[in-house]
Design a protein around this motif. Structure first.
Motif, PDB file in Angstrom:
ATOM      1  N   VAL A  43      35.654  50.489  33.322  1.00 42.83           N
ATOM      2  CA  VAL A  43      37.041  50.278  33.523  1.00 42.83           C
ATOM      3  C   VAL A  43      37.393  48.962  34.250  1.00 42.83           C
ATOM      4  CG1 VAL A  43      39.092  51.321  34.637  1.00 42.83           C
ATOM      5  CG2 VAL A  43      37.443  52.979  33.758  1.00 42.83           C
ATOM      6  N   ARG A  44      37.785  48.218  33.439  1.00 40.86           N
ATOM      7  CA  ARG A  44      37.853  46.621  34.064  1.00 40.86           C
ATOM      8  C   ARG A  44      39.117  46.553  34.852  1.00 40.86           C
ATOM      9  NH1 ARG A  44      35.973  43.436  35.797  1.00 40.86           N
ATOM     10  NH2 ARG A  44      36.907  41.691  34.922  1.00 40.86           N
ATOM     11  N   HIS A  45      38.970  45.846  35.907  1.00 41.77           N
ATOM     12  CA  HIS A  45      39.854  45.525  37.005  1.00 41.77           C
ATOM     13  C   HIS A  45      39.824  44.018  37.241  1.00 41.77           C
ATOM     14  CE1 HIS A  45      42.687  45.862  40.261  1.00 41.77           C
ATOM     15  NE2 HIS A  45      42.059  45.689  41.228  1.00 41.77           N
ATOM     16  N   LEU A  46      40.932  43.373  36.552  1.00 44.97           N
ATOM     17  CA  LEU A  46      41.050  41.949  36.511  1.00 44.97           C
ATOM     18  C   LEU A  46      40.524  41.082  37.814  1.00 44.97           C
ATOM     19  CD1 LEU A  46      43.756  41.140  33.904  1.00 44.97           C
ATOM     20  CD2 LEU A  46      41.333  41.139  33.489  1.00 44.97           C
ATOM     21  N   PRO A  47      41.184  41.387  39.002  1.00 49.76           N
ATOM     22  CA  PRO A  47      40.462  40.749  40.253  1.00 49.76           C
ATOM     23  C   PRO A  47      39.191  40.708  40.586  1.00 49.76           C
ATOM     24  CG  PRO A  47      42.589  42.004  40.651  1.00 49.76           C
ATOM     25  CD  PRO A  47      41.837  42.769  39.484  1.00 49.76           C
ATOM     26  N   THR A  48      38.214  41.834  40.002  1.00 48.16           N
ATOM     27  CA  THR A  48      36.890  41.942  40.450  1.00 48.16           C
ATOM     28  C   THR A  48      35.906  40.943  39.646  1.00 48.16           C
ATOM     29  OG1 THR A  48      36.693  43.895  38.907  1.00 48.16           O
ATOM     30  CG2 THR A  48      37.093  44.352  40.760  1.00 48.16           C
ATOM     31  N   PRO A  49      34.783  40.688  40.188  1.00 50.34           N
ATOM     32  CA  PRO A  49      33.936  39.874  39.459  1.00 50.34           C
ATOM     33  C   PRO A  49      33.047  40.440  38.346  1.00 50.34           C
ATOM     34  CG  PRO A  49      32.874  40.862  41.669  1.00 50.34           C
ATOM     35  CD  PRO A  49      34.335  41.224  41.453  1.00 50.34           C
ATOM     36  N   PHE A  50      33.125  39.844  37.159  1.00 51.40           N
ATOM     37  CA  PHE A  50      32.177  40.397  36.256  1.00 51.40           C
ATOM     38  C   PHE A  50      31.086  39.438  35.773  1.00 51.40           C
ATOM     39  CE2 PHE A  50      31.670  40.864  31.638  1.00 51.40           C
ATOM     40  CZ  PHE A  50      32.119  42.473  31.411  1.00 51.40           C
ATOM     41  N   GLY A  51      30.016  39.980  35.528  1.00 55.96           N
ATOM     42  CA  GLY A  51      28.839  39.189  35.473  1.00 55.96           C
ATOM     43  C   GLY A  51      27.520  39.920  35.537  1.00 55.96           C
ATOM     44  N   GLY A  52      26.257  39.256  35.285  1.00 51.89           N
ATOM     45  CA  GLY A  52      24.992  40.125  35.318  1.00 51.89           C
ATOM     46  C   GLY A  52      24.062  39.194  36.189  1.00 51.89           C
ATOM     47  N   MET A  53      22.836  39.912  36.073  1.00 49.67           N
ATOM     48  CA  MET A  53      21.714  39.219  36.668  1.00 49.67           C
ATOM     49  C   MET A  53      20.700  39.055  35.644  1.00 49.67           C
ATOM     50  SD  MET A  53      21.286  41.581  39.959  1.00 49.67           S
ATOM     51  CE  MET A  53      22.344  42.004  41.180  1.00 49.67           C
ATOM     52  N   LYS A  54      19.553  38.477  36.147  1.00 52.94           N
ATOM     53  CA  LYS A  54      18.307  38.207  35.098  1.00 52.94           C
ATOM     54  C   LYS A  54      18.725  37.762  33.804  1.00 52.94           C
ATOM     55  CE  LYS A  54      16.855  42.717  35.604  1.00 52.94           C
ATOM     56  NZ  LYS A  54      15.898  43.760  35.789  1.00 52.94           N
ATOM     57  N   ALA A  55      18.304  38.186  32.567  1.00 52.53           N
ATOM     58  CA  ALA A  55      18.750  37.596  31.441  1.00 52.53           C
ATOM     59  C   ALA A  55      20.191  37.926  30.648  1.00 52.53           C
ATOM     60  CB  ALA A  55      17.699  37.905  30.349  1.00 52.53           C
ATOM     61  N   SER A  56      20.874  38.501  31.647  1.00 53.00           N
ATOM     62  CA  SER A  56      22.373  38.927  31.528  1.00 53.00           C
ATOM     63  C   SER A  56      23.333  37.888  31.840  1.00 53.00           C
ATOM     64  CB  SER A  56      22.662  40.331  32.074  1.00 53.00           C
ATOM     65  OG  SER A  56      21.929  41.380  31.285  1.00 53.00           O
ATOM     66  N   GLY A  57      22.974  36.891  32.260  1.00 49.23           N
ATOM     67  CA  GLY A  57      23.818  35.834  32.627  1.00 49.23           C
ATOM     68  C   GLY A  57      23.670  35.281  33.998  1.00 49.23           C
ATOM     69  N   ILE A  58      24.728  34.029  34.098  1.00 47.96           N
ATOM     70  CA  ILE A  58      24.785  33.211  35.427  1.00 47.96           C
ATOM     71  C   ILE A  58      26.158  33.032  35.546  1.00 47.96           C
ATOM     72  CG2 ILE A  58      24.538  31.000  36.293  1.00 47.96           C
ATOM     73  CD1 ILE A  58      22.244  30.631  34.295  1.00 47.96           C
ATOM     74  N   GLY A  59      26.733  33.484  36.729  1.00 44.53           N
ATOM     75  CA  GLY A  59      28.079  33.352  37.558  1.00 44.53           C
ATOM     76  C   GLY A  59      28.947  34.588  37.190  1.00 44.53           C
ATOM     77  N   ARG A  60      30.342  34.446  37.712  1.00 36.86           N
ATOM     78  CA  ARG A  60      31.028  35.683  37.464  1.00 36.86           C
ATOM     79  C   ARG A  60      32.374  35.168  36.818  1.00 36.86           C
ATOM     80  NH1 ARG A  60      26.901  37.466  37.918  1.00 36.86           N
ATOM     81  NH2 ARG A  60      25.916  38.830  39.347  1.00 36.86           N
ATOM     82  N   ASP A  61      33.067  36.010  36.125  1.00 36.58           N
ATOM     83  CA  ASP A  61      34.336  35.693  35.631  1.00 36.58           C
ATOM     84  C   ASP A  61      35.316  37.022  36.555  1.00 36.58           C
ATOM     85  OD1 ASP A  61      34.572  33.978  33.435  1.00 36.58           O
ATOM     86  OD2 ASP A  61      33.492  35.392  32.180  1.00 36.58           O
ATOM     87  N   GLY A  62      36.524  36.692  36.431  1.00 30.50           N
ATOM     88  CA  GLY A  62      37.516  37.664  36.959  1.00 30.50           C
ATOM     89  C   GLY A  62      38.070  37.083  38.357  1.00 30.50           C
ATOM     90  N   GLY A  63      39.406  37.302  38.616  1.00 31.31           N
ATOM     91  CA  GLY A  63      39.994  36.900  39.800  1.00 31.31           C
ATOM     92  C   GLY A  63      39.920  35.385  40.309  1.00 31.31           C
ATOM     93  N   ASP A  64      39.533  35.478  41.504  1.00 31.33           N
ATOM     94  CA  ASP A  64      39.386  34.026  41.975  1.00 31.33           C
ATOM     95  C   ASP A  64      38.189  33.525  41.716  1.00 31.33           C
ATOM     96  OD1 ASP A  64      40.817  32.317  43.820  1.00 31.33           O
ATOM     97  OD2 ASP A  64      39.328  32.285  44.947  1.00 31.33           O
ATOM     98  N   TYR A  65      37.102  34.600  41.200  1.00 36.60           N
ATOM     99  CA  TYR A  65      35.842  34.020  40.780  1.00 36.60           C
ATOM    100  C   TYR A  65      35.656  32.992  39.778  1.00 36.60           C
ATOM    101  CZ  TYR A  65      34.420  38.167  43.895  1.00 36.60           C
ATOM    102  OH  TYR A  65      34.370  38.872  44.802  1.00 36.60           O
ATOM    103  N   SER A  66      36.632  33.340  38.724  1.00 40.01           N
ATOM    104  CA  SER A  66      36.754  32.319  37.611  1.00 40.01           C
ATOM    105  C   SER A  66      36.928  30.886  38.250  1.00 40.01           C
ATOM    106  CB  SER A  66      37.505  32.641  36.494  1.00 40.01           C
ATOM    107  OG  SER A  66      37.313  34.082  35.923  1.00 40.01           O
ATOM    108  N   PHE A  67      37.740  30.756  39.134  1.00 41.52           N
ATOM    109  CA  PHE A  67      38.053  29.492  39.559  1.00 41.52           C
ATOM    110  C   PHE A  67      36.906  28.548  40.366  1.00 41.52           C
ATOM    111  CE2 PHE A  67      42.690  30.812  40.231  1.00 41.52           C
ATOM    112  CZ  PHE A  67      43.227  30.538  38.905  1.00 41.52           C
ATOM    113  N   ASP A  68      35.868  29.587  40.909  1.00 40.03           N
ATOM    114  CA  ASP A  68      34.740  28.816  41.425  1.00 40.03           C
ATOM    115  C   ASP A  68      33.815  28.086  40.249  1.00 40.03           C
ATOM    116  OD1 ASP A  68      35.011  29.815  43.766  1.00 40.03           O
ATOM    117  OD2 ASP A  68      33.925  31.714  43.499  1.00 40.03           O
ATOM    118  N   PHE A  69      34.128  28.699  39.065  1.00 41.17           N
ATOM    119  CA  PHE A  69      33.633  27.819  37.945  1.00 41.17           C
ATOM    120  C   PHE A  69      34.282  26.692  37.362  1.00 41.17           C
ATOM    121  CE2 PHE A  69      32.918  27.511  33.205  1.00 41.17           C
ATOM    122  CZ  PHE A  69      31.923  26.903  33.276  1.00 41.17           C
ATOM    123  N   TYR A  70      35.497  27.106  37.157  1.00 40.03           N
ATOM    124  CA  TYR A  70      36.534  25.925  36.354  1.00 40.03           C
ATOM    125  C   TYR A  70      36.988  24.938  37.426  1.00 40.03           C
ATOM    126  CZ  TYR A  70      36.601  29.095  32.260  1.00 40.03           C
ATOM    127  OH  TYR A  70      36.207  29.561  31.239  1.00 40.03           O
TER     128      TYR A  70
END
Length: 509
Positions: free
Chosen positions: A462-489
């Motif tokens: 159940v997605r909650h848009l302010p929360t961080p979305f992303g994985g570890m290991k071969a599932s990814g780098i970084g987090r989407d969602g909320g303020d976490y997206s701004f850390d990337f962009y």
């Protein structure tokens, strides 16, 4: 099973889809660069997984188109970056309004283009609008920072948009995932070059037109169609593009990282998964069963967060698996525009062949096909498979290690908490984990021990848009969602203000 939809809903969907498809076939699919529709000398055809019919001729981007798009994004960046955040907020809210106004058509075209069932795609456009609305409201705070005082100085941080960015999106839920990446980029003040998946280009052709209708200035969003090996690679290597956000396969993410290394691209990857759902013997088994079925068989199993490994405690394994098999056999495979359909055709012949190959792989490894395990003769003769349940599995089997990315679930019994955690972590991936137990102490221990970026306890995804979305290991780098997206962009900048009280060192005095 969901209640059947009104008898005329399927016919209504088909009739409206035919009108949209006729227009699509007549117009074709072009690039959108600097506010203009751009054709290419090279083209390719895109087809529907329902009946393999040609949907449209698509412009194929190369060096010229990627250059034009990057230049357009670069040219538009300064004015978009400097636009008053309240004005940017109003524009992005208008984007959400326009998307909602076209939600029904977006859903129908997404079904025809991807094979996803209408019951899920009906919500995809609404979720896309929610993405824009959520980030519209964050425009004013995008540059917010911290006050970090020291005895003789004040340190104040702020954030500034990184510049033109590349966004490369997948084919499984293309419209929603495109907005999930593009909305925070625009809210941050970045401009975008979007390279959608070549297997599902239809709604990606619509998105820039909707943004233009909402008043997004020319060049802020540019879309170039094409293949990953050409248009995608050119985008990741382009010197004007400062960062790449990518959703897709882990192997592609690795290639993108290498391609962007020469220009020191910042990268954000949301990649594959082989996610466990762990059911302990004290769980609410009725709710757990519903969640297990939903999280692997919804969206045709073509979702990165699907729980494709069921780890069930030995004492309840036989009963729970038997109940599960009954449910899987009752799932309705059918035409994606039929509101009663729960599973539609897979996206593409190549993916269909991959998923089907795992039927024999399971048998070769010594597992048992308890349900499904073969293609399905669906309406239109497209890329349908039976929803599949594999039992008798063990953690070392390929079906327990590799991402199938289809309606395909492997069951693995476990003895105790320690074994459940060990099995869960013994894969290359680490995106999500799901835990079902009445013992909250155990739930929290397992959540802490699982090597995954997101954990749901006694819940499906159940997605909650302010929360961080992303994985570890071969599932990814970084987090989407909320303020976490701004850390990337955005880039974080520190500004140090002296109080005038500190001693300045003297040299050569």
């Amino acid at each position: 099973m969901a209640a059947p939809a009104p008898a005329n809903a399927f016919a209504t969907n088909q009739a409206r889809a035919r009108v949209l498809l006729d227009k699509l076939k007549a117009d074709g699919i072009g690039h959108h660069i600097a506010g203009k529709r751009v054709a290419s000398a090279k083209t390719f055809e895109t087809s529907s997984p329902i009946d393999k019919s040609i949907l449209a001729v698509v412009a194929e981007g190369g060096v010229a188109e990627i250059d034009q798009a990057a230049e357009a994004a670069h040219k538009a960046f300064k004015s978009w970056r400097n636009l008053n955040p309240d004005k940017r907020r109003a524009i992005l809210h208008k984007v959400a309004d326009v998307i909602e106004a076209h939600a029904d058509d977006i859903a129908l075209m997404e079904c025809v283009d991807t094979g996803q069932a209408h019951r899920f795609m009906a919500k995809a456009a609404i979720r896309g609008a929610e993405n824009f609305r959520f980030y519209a409201d964050k425009c004013a705070e995008a540059r917010d920072g911290l006050n970090l005082p020291a005895p003789d100085h004040w340190n104040v941080t702020t954030r500034v948009p990184i510049g033109p960015v590349g966004v490369i999106t997948p084919w499984n839920t293309p419209f929603m995932l495109s907005t999930w990446k593009i909305a925070p980029a625009l809210a941050a003040g970045c401009t975008v070059v979007h390279k959608p998946a070549e297997w599902s280009p239809v709604t990606a052709d619509l998105l820039p037109r909707l943004l233009a209708e909402a008043g997004v200035p020319d060049g802020v969003l540019n879309t170039v169609h094409g293949f990953g090996e050409t248009a995608g690679r050119l985008l990741t290597e382009h010197p004007l593009i400062k960062a790449i956000g990518f959703v897709g396969e882990s192997s592609t993410g690795s290639a993108i990282m290498a391609q962007g290394s020469k220009t020191l691209k910042r990268v954000h990857f949301e990649l594959g998964g082989k996610n466990p759902v762990i059911v302990f013997d004290d769980a609410d088994l009725d709710r757990a069963l519903d969640a297990v079925v939903f999280m692997i068989y919804s969206l045709n199993g073509e979702r990165c967060t699907s729980s494709s490994r069921l780890l069930v405690q030995e004492g309840i394994a036989a009963e729970f698996t038997a109940r599960l098999a009954e449910r899987v056999k009752k799932l309705k495979v059918g035409h994606p525009l039929d509101p009663a359909t729960e599973i539609g055709p897979l996206i593409h012949e190549r993916h269909f062949q991959k998923v089907c190959s795992y039927f024999d792989i399971a048998r070769t490894d010594g597992a048992v096909i308890a349900a499904g395990g073969k293609p399905y003769d669906g309406p239109g003769g497209g890329f349908y498979v039976e929803p599949t349940l594999v039992t008798g599995g063990n953690p070392t089997m390929r079906v327990a290690q590799e991402e199938v990315f289809g309606p395909y679930l492997t069951v693995i019994p476990f003895k105790d908490e320690a074994e459940a955690v060990a099995i869960s972590n013994n894969v290359d991936y680490g995106l999500t984990g799901y835990v079902w137990t009445a013992n909250m102490e155990r739930a929290l221990r397992v959540a802490d021990d699982l090597e995954a970026g997101m954990i749901w306890l006694n819940s499906e995804n159940v997605r909650h848009l302010p929360t961080p979305f992303g994985g570890m290991k071969a599932s990814g780098i970084g987090r989407d969602g909320g303020d976490y997206s701004f850390d990337f962009y955005m880039e974080t900048k520190n500004i140090c203000l002296a109080k005038g009280s500190h001693k300045v060192p003297k040299l050569g005095a």
